[in-house]
Motif scaffolding. Structure first.
Motif, mmCIF file in Angstrom:
data_model
loop_
_atom_site.group_PDB
_atom_site.id
_atom_site.type_symbol
_atom_site.label_atom_id
_atom_site.label_comp_id
_atom_site.label_asym_id
_atom_site.label_seq_id
_atom_site.Cartn_x
_atom_site.Cartn_y
_atom_site.Cartn_z
ATOM 1 N N SER A 157 -0.410 26.568 -4.836
ATOM 2 C CA SER A 157 -1.643 27.093 -5.415
ATOM 3 C C SER A 157 -2.030 28.448 -4.835
ATOM 4 O O SER A 157 -2.769 29.211 -5.463
ATOM 5 N N ARG A 158 -1.545 28.737 -3.636
ATOM 6 C CA ARG A 158 -1.865 30.023 -3.000
ATOM 7 C C ARG A 158 -0.955 31.155 -3.468
ATOM 8 O O ARG A 158 -1.190 32.327 -3.156
ATOM 9 N N LEU A 159 0.106 30.818 -4.213
ATOM 10 C CA LEU A 159 1.043 31.833 -4.665
ATOM 11 C C LEU A 159 0.460 32.669 -5.801
ATOM 12 O O LEU A 159 -0.333 32.167 -6.595
ATOM 13 N N PRO A 160 0.852 33.940 -5.901
ATOM 14 C CA PRO A 160 0.423 34.739 -7.056
ATOM 15 C C PRO A 160 1.063 34.184 -8.326
ATOM 16 O O PRO A 160 2.237 33.789 -8.317
ATOM 17 N N LYS A 161 0.288 34.108 -9.384
ATOM 18 C CA LYS A 161 0.780 33.557 -10.652
ATOM 19 C C LYS A 161 1.363 32.156 -10.439
ATOM 20 O O LYS A 161 2.462 31.838 -10.915
ATOM 21 N N ALA A 162 0.627 31.337 -9.721
ATOM 22 C CA ALA A 162 1.097 29.978 -9.415
ATOM 23 C C ALA A 162 1.285 29.170 -10.699
ATOM 24 O O ALA A 162 0.492 29.289 -11.639
ATOM 25 N N PRO A 163 2.326 28.343 -10.752
ATOM 26 C CA PRO A 163 2.531 27.491 -11.924
ATOM 27 C C PRO A 163 1.474 26.394 -11.980
ATOM 28 O O PRO A 163 0.809 26.094 -10.989
ATOM 29 N N LYS A 164 1.323 25.794 -13.139
ATOM 30 C CA LYS A 164 0.459 24.631 -13.286
ATOM 31 C C LYS A 164 1.156 23.431 -12.650
ATOM 32 O O LYS A 164 2.381 23.302 -12.728
ATOM 33 N N VAL A 165 0.384 22.563 -12.024
ATOM 34 C CA VAL A 165 0.976 21.418 -11.334
ATOM 35 C C VAL A 165 0.394 20.118 -11.872
ATOM 36 O O VAL A 165 -0.832 19.945 -11.921
ATOM 37 N N ILE A 166 1.270 19.220 -12.293
ATOM 38 C CA ILE A 166 0.884 17.868 -12.703
ATOM 39 C C ILE A 166 1.332 16.916 -11.608
ATOM 40 O O ILE A 166 2.514 16.849 -11.272
ATOM 41 N N MET A 167 0.389 16.184 -11.036
ATOM 42 C CA MET A 167 0.712 15.233 -9.982
ATOM 43 C C MET A 167 1.083 13.881 -10.584
ATOM 44 O O MET A 167 0.439 13.417 -11.534
ATOM 45 N N LEU A 168 2.098 13.259 -10.033
ATOM 46 C CA LEU A 168 2.593 11.966 -10.505
ATOM 47 C C LEU A 168 2.410 10.912 -9.418
ATOM 48 O O LEU A 168 2.635 11.187 -8.244
ATOM 49 N N THR A 169 2.006 9.726 -9.813
ATOM 50 C CA THR A 169 1.836 8.657 -8.833
ATOM 51 C C THR A 169 1.923 7.300 -9.508
ATOM 52 O O THR A 169 1.786 7.191 -10.731
#
Length: 215
Positions: free
Chosen positions: A70-82
């Motif tokens: 999330s701190r990266l420039p142009k960070a990708p979207k993240v879907i968490m799985l559980t």
């Protein structure tokens, strides 16, 4: 084409997700990773649009990887799985900016839909799961109610009406019907509300609304 990175410490789980997503004409699997560190490295190498990432993994877990990504420039979207539908890790992940939360037994159709929805810039959480998560976790941290009320003071009355619908786990269509508004107008109110509150998605906005209410 939506570029996807799959992150899970179980080989069979990764293979299953790959098989499902490769069946879609508009989705490309660019890499796989078995833990959080590999996930961060893969993001820096491939710059995917969406990361599908398990919450609990050996080594660096999904939450720590999410925070770094999330701190990266142009960070990708993240879907968490559980495998857990109510989990402190998931709650923290949503507050950290995850764009989606899915159970591992999600249907192939819903998995593809989640990837497309998140890639398009929306959050992906079913209204039922949204409401359960918010009910379970909102308001636990001391001082959050006061802070949330200060945040919401910037909203107009109509924006608050829409936000309350979001907090109840309603979709844009359901909010539009409830408030006698067009779905496009509801979407515009949600977008402005997120901008005003400095939040990443509607799930975070719903949590702020619940915090303000002291729920």
């Amino acid at each position: 084409m939506i570029r996807v990175l799959i992150v899970d410490d179980e080989v069979l789980v990764r293979a299953g997700f790959r098989m499902i997503l490769q069946a879609a004409d508009d989705i490309e699997i660019v890499a796989e990773a078995s833990d959080g560190k590999e996930a961060v490295d893969a993001v820096l190498k491939h710059w995917p649009d969406v990361v599908l990432m398990d919450v609990r993994m050996s080594g660096m877990d999904g939450l720590r990887a999410l925070q770094e990504i999330s701190r990266l420039p142009k960070a990708p979207k993240v879907i968490m799985l559980t495998t857990f539908d109510l989990d402190d890790y998931v709650h923290t992940a949503l507050r950290a900016g995850a764009s989606g939360f899915l159970l591992k037994d999600t249907s192939p159709h819903d998995l593809m839909s989640a990837v497309r929805t998140v890639a398009a810039g929306s959050a992906m959480l079913s209204p039922t799961v949204t409401k359960r998560l918010i009910d379970e976790f909102a308001g636990r941290e001391p001082g959050r109610t006061r802070q949330a009320r200060e945040q919401l003071a910037t909203l107009t009355g109509r924006e608050m009406d829409v936000l309350n619908g979001v907090a109840d786990g309603l979709s844009n269509a359901e909010i539009a019907k409830q408030l006698s508004m067009s779905e496009a107008t509801v979407k515009a109110h949600v977008s402005r509300t997120l901008t005003k509150l400095g939040l990443a998605n509607r799930v975070q906005a719903a949590m702020v609304a619940r915090d303000a209410a002291g729920w």
